[in-house]
Motif scaffolding. Structure first.
Motif, short mmCIF file in Angstrom:
data_model
loop_
_atom_site.label_atom_id
_atom_site.label_comp_id
_atom_site.label_asym_id
_atom_site.label_seq_id
_atom_site.Cartn_x
_atom_site.Cartn_y
_atom_site.Cartn_z
N SER A 20 -17.85 3.80 -11.95
CA SER A 20 -17.55 2.61 -11.13
C SER A 20 -16.19 2.69 -10.43
CB SER A 20 -17.59 1.36 -12.01
OG SER A 20 -18.85 1.19 -12.63
N LEU A 21 -15.47 3.79 -10.64
CA LEU A 21 -14.10 3.89 -10.13
C LEU A 21 -14.07 3.88 -8.61
CD1 LEU A 21 -11.31 4.16 -11.49
CD2 LEU A 21 -11.38 6.59 -10.92
N GLU A 22 -13.26 2.97 -8.05
CA GLU A 22 -13.10 2.85 -6.61
C GLU A 22 -11.71 3.29 -6.15
OE1 GLU A 22 -14.04 -1.04 -5.23
OE2 GLU A 22 -16.00 -1.12 -6.22
N MET A 23 -10.72 3.17 -7.02
CA MET A 23 -9.35 3.55 -6.66
C MET A 23 -8.73 4.37 -7.78
SD MET A 23 -5.83 3.10 -6.61
CE MET A 23 -5.30 1.52 -7.26
N LEU A 24 -8.23 5.55 -7.40
CA LEU A 24 -7.55 6.43 -8.36
C LEU A 24 -6.16 6.71 -7.82
CD1 LEU A 24 -7.58 8.17 -10.92
CD2 LEU A 24 -8.57 10.02 -9.55
N TYR A 25 -5.14 6.20 -8.51
CA TYR A 25 -3.75 6.36 -8.08
C TYR A 25 -3.02 7.23 -9.10
CZ TYR A 25 0.86 5.28 -6.20
OH TYR A 25 2.11 5.39 -5.63
N LEU A 26 -2.68 8.46 -8.66
CA LEU A 26 -1.97 9.39 -9.53
C LEU A 26 -0.75 9.97 -8.81
CD1 LEU A 26 -5.05 11.29 -11.02
CD2 LEU A 26 -3.79 9.39 -12.04
N GLY A 27 -0.19 9.25 -7.88
CA GLY A 27 0.97 9.74 -7.14
C GLY A 27 2.21 9.85 -8.02
N GLY A 28 3.12 10.76 -7.62
CA GLY A 28 4.39 10.87 -8.33
C GLY A 28 4.29 11.51 -9.70
N ASN A 29 3.47 12.56 -9.81
CA ASN A 29 3.34 13.29 -11.06
C ASN A 29 3.64 14.77 -10.84
OD1 ASN A 29 2.35 11.51 -13.42
ND2 ASN A 29 1.08 10.80 -11.71
N LEU A 30 3.12 15.62 -11.71
CA LEU A 30 3.34 17.07 -11.62
C LEU A 30 2.01 17.80 -11.48
CD1 LEU A 30 5.93 17.31 -14.56
CD2 LEU A 30 6.44 17.12 -12.12
N SER A 72 1.16 2.92 -14.57
CA SER A 72 2.18 3.60 -13.76
C SER A 72 3.57 3.40 -14.35
CB SER A 72 2.15 3.07 -12.32
OG SER A 72 0.96 3.46 -11.67
N GLY A 73 4.43 4.40 -14.15
CA GLY A 73 5.80 4.29 -14.59
C GLY A 73 5.98 4.38 -16.09
N ASN A 74 5.19 5.21 -16.75
CA ASN A 74 5.31 5.41 -18.19
C ASN A 74 5.64 6.88 -18.49
OD1 ASN A 74 4.63 2.91 -20.01
ND2 ASN A 74 3.24 2.75 -18.25
N ARG A 75 5.23 7.38 -19.63
CA ARG A 75 5.59 8.74 -20.04
C ARG A 75 4.36 9.59 -20.38
NH1 ARG A 75 10.91 7.49 -23.92
NH2 ARG A 75 12.14 6.43 -22.29
N PHE A 76 3.25 9.29 -19.75
CA PHE A 76 2.03 10.05 -20.00
C PHE A 76 2.16 11.47 -19.45
CE2 PHE A 76 0.53 5.67 -20.16
CZ PHE A 76 -0.31 5.68 -21.27
N GLU A 77 1.85 12.45 -20.28
CA GLU A 77 1.78 13.84 -19.83
C GLU A 77 0.34 14.26 -19.56
OE1 GLU A 77 3.87 16.54 -22.35
OE2 GLU A 77 5.78 15.44 -22.20
N GLU A 78 -0.58 13.45 -20.01
CA GLU A 78 -1.99 13.64 -19.70
C GLU A 78 -2.69 12.29 -19.75
OE1 GLU A 78 -3.95 14.93 -23.92
OE2 GLU A 78 -2.72 16.45 -22.91
N ILE A 79 -3.79 12.18 -19.03
CA ILE A 79 -4.55 10.94 -19.06
C ILE A 79 -5.32 10.88 -20.37
CG2 ILE A 79 -6.42 9.65 -17.96
CD1 ILE A 79 -5.62 10.89 -15.31
N PRO A 80 -5.08 9.84 -21.18
CA PRO A 80 -5.79 9.76 -22.47
C PRO A 80 -7.30 9.75 -22.27
CG PRO A 80 -4.01 8.14 -22.35
CD PRO A 80 -4.17 8.70 -20.98
N SER A 108 -4.55 3.37 -12.30
CA SER A 108 -3.25 3.76 -11.77
C SER A 108 -2.42 4.37 -12.89
CB SER A 108 -2.52 2.55 -11.18
OG SER A 108 -3.25 1.97 -10.11
N VAL A 109 -2.07 5.65 -12.71
CA VAL A 109 -1.19 6.32 -13.66
C VAL A 109 -0.14 7.08 -12.86
CG1 VAL A 109 -1.14 7.61 -15.84
CG2 VAL A 109 -3.29 6.66 -15.04
#
Length: 352
Positions: free
Chosen positions: A153-163, A114-122, A135-136
């Motif tokens: 196995s993913l239980e939590m996906l946090y992608l708030g505050g993006n476009l 979170s709080g970086n400059r990713f324009e897409e999830i690698p 969290s991204v």
């Protein structure tokens, strides 16, 4: 390096070099025994611009915190930390080109970018088969890759505050997902496939562009929280009806299904048999009709105790079919009989 050793935690398994204004990190001053025993390494709140390769000398690391630096890249050596379970890299300058090629081979369970400059999830992140929390948030993401479904196995996906403007249906293929955070984006609709997420407990969709929810959302019986504030569906009512006339194929299929005309595999080509299996029953209990591709998309309003109202999407077999939600389809005050939906499920949707 002596000062670094002095900053270390008294607990042998933890080394804490946070908030020391470090621009480099050299592990030469740390004894071999200490490197072996260290399970947690904190380098957060420093001035590092790249993850130093010396980090890989702590080969028993289980947690690495490199948050709040100026990192633009993560070194290849991190992939040699085979015991690493948690990587925290919040608030840096990382983007989709900052990760090593073999990053997806790691055994991570918790990853926070979170709080970086990713324009897409690698795509490397979608290969982390053991990942439980991703969290991204607070980046520049415009979409969620369909490869997200490769995280069983993913239980939590946090992608708030993006476009992000859309939720891909592949998100519904995450069987363990319990917490889905997509607040503060540009999402306009919720795919009905999300109702396959039977483990889902909390969905945060506040501050988006939602004007309706799919009716299927009511089938999420374990959902405990649904946050919707700051969406058009909360601040105003929207209603629309669209309809494309059915094809001759669909008319024939409707006739067969609605009139229960018998047929057998030997009677029809396999493609027509598969087509007939796709029939959906009209949700109006007073209608015996079915539909295939052509249906009326209509927004109706669920009313609970006269206090909470929520637009839900309905699919009807034709414009002449009266919605089960109201005896007066032209009324702006139309609402579903509260007894037609279990109150406990409705509250989970409306009170989140």
């Amino acid at each position: 390096m002596g000062s670094h050793e002095g900053a270390a935690s008294a607990r042998d398994c933890v080394l804490d070099f946070s908030r020391l204004s470090l621009s480099t990190f050299n592990a030469d001053g740390v004894s071999d025994e200490r490197r072996k025993d260290t399970k947690q390494l904190y380098l957060n709140y420093n001035r590092l611009t790249s993850l130093p390769s010396s980090v890989c000398l702590f080969y028993n690391l289980e947690l690495l915190d490199i948050s709040n630096n100026g990192l633009t890249a993560i070194c290849e050596g991190v992939t040699r930390l085979t015991n690493l379970k948690t990587l925290l890299a919040k608030n840096n300058r990382l983007d989709e080109f900052s990760l090593p090629k073999e990053f997806g081979s790691m055994q991570l369970e918790v990853l926070n970018f979170s709080g970086n400059r990713f324009e897409e999830i690698p795509l490397q992140c979608t290969k982390l088969a053991r990942l439980q929390s991703l969290s991204v948030g607070g980046n520049r993401l415009k979409s969620i890759p369909p490869e997200i479904e490769n995280l069983p196995s993913l239980e939590m996906l946090y992608l708030g505050g993006n476009l992000i403007s859309a939720i891909p249906p592949e998100v519904a293929n995450l069987p363990c997902l319990r917490y889905l955070v997509l607040c503060d984006n540009r999402i306009q609709s919720v795919p009905p496939q999300l109702t396959r997420l039977h483990s889902l407990r909390s969905v945060s969709l506040h501050n988006n562009l939602l004007t309706y929810l799919p009716r299927e959302i009511l089938s999420l019986v374990h959902l405990q929280e649904l946050s919707l504030r700051g969406n058009p569906l909360v601040v105003r009512f929207v209603k629309e009806m669209t309809y494309d006339p059915p094809s001759l194929l669909e008319l024939a299929g409707r006739t067969i299904k609605s009139r229960n005309i018998p047929y057998f595999p030997c009677d029809l080509p396999s493609n027509l048999l598969r087509y007939l299996d796709l029939a959906s029953k009209c949700p109006n209990p007073k209608c015996a009709g079915v539909y295939f591709d052509s249906c009326v998309r209509q927004i109706k309003f669920v009313d609970f105790c006269g206090k909470y109202r929520l637009p839900l999407m309905h699919y009807l077999c034709s414009p002449e079919c009266t919605s089960p939600c109201s005896s007066n389809p032209q009324s702006d005050a139309e609402s579903e009989d509260e007894n037609s939906v279990p109150a406990d499920r409705l509250q989970r949707v409306l009170l989140g």
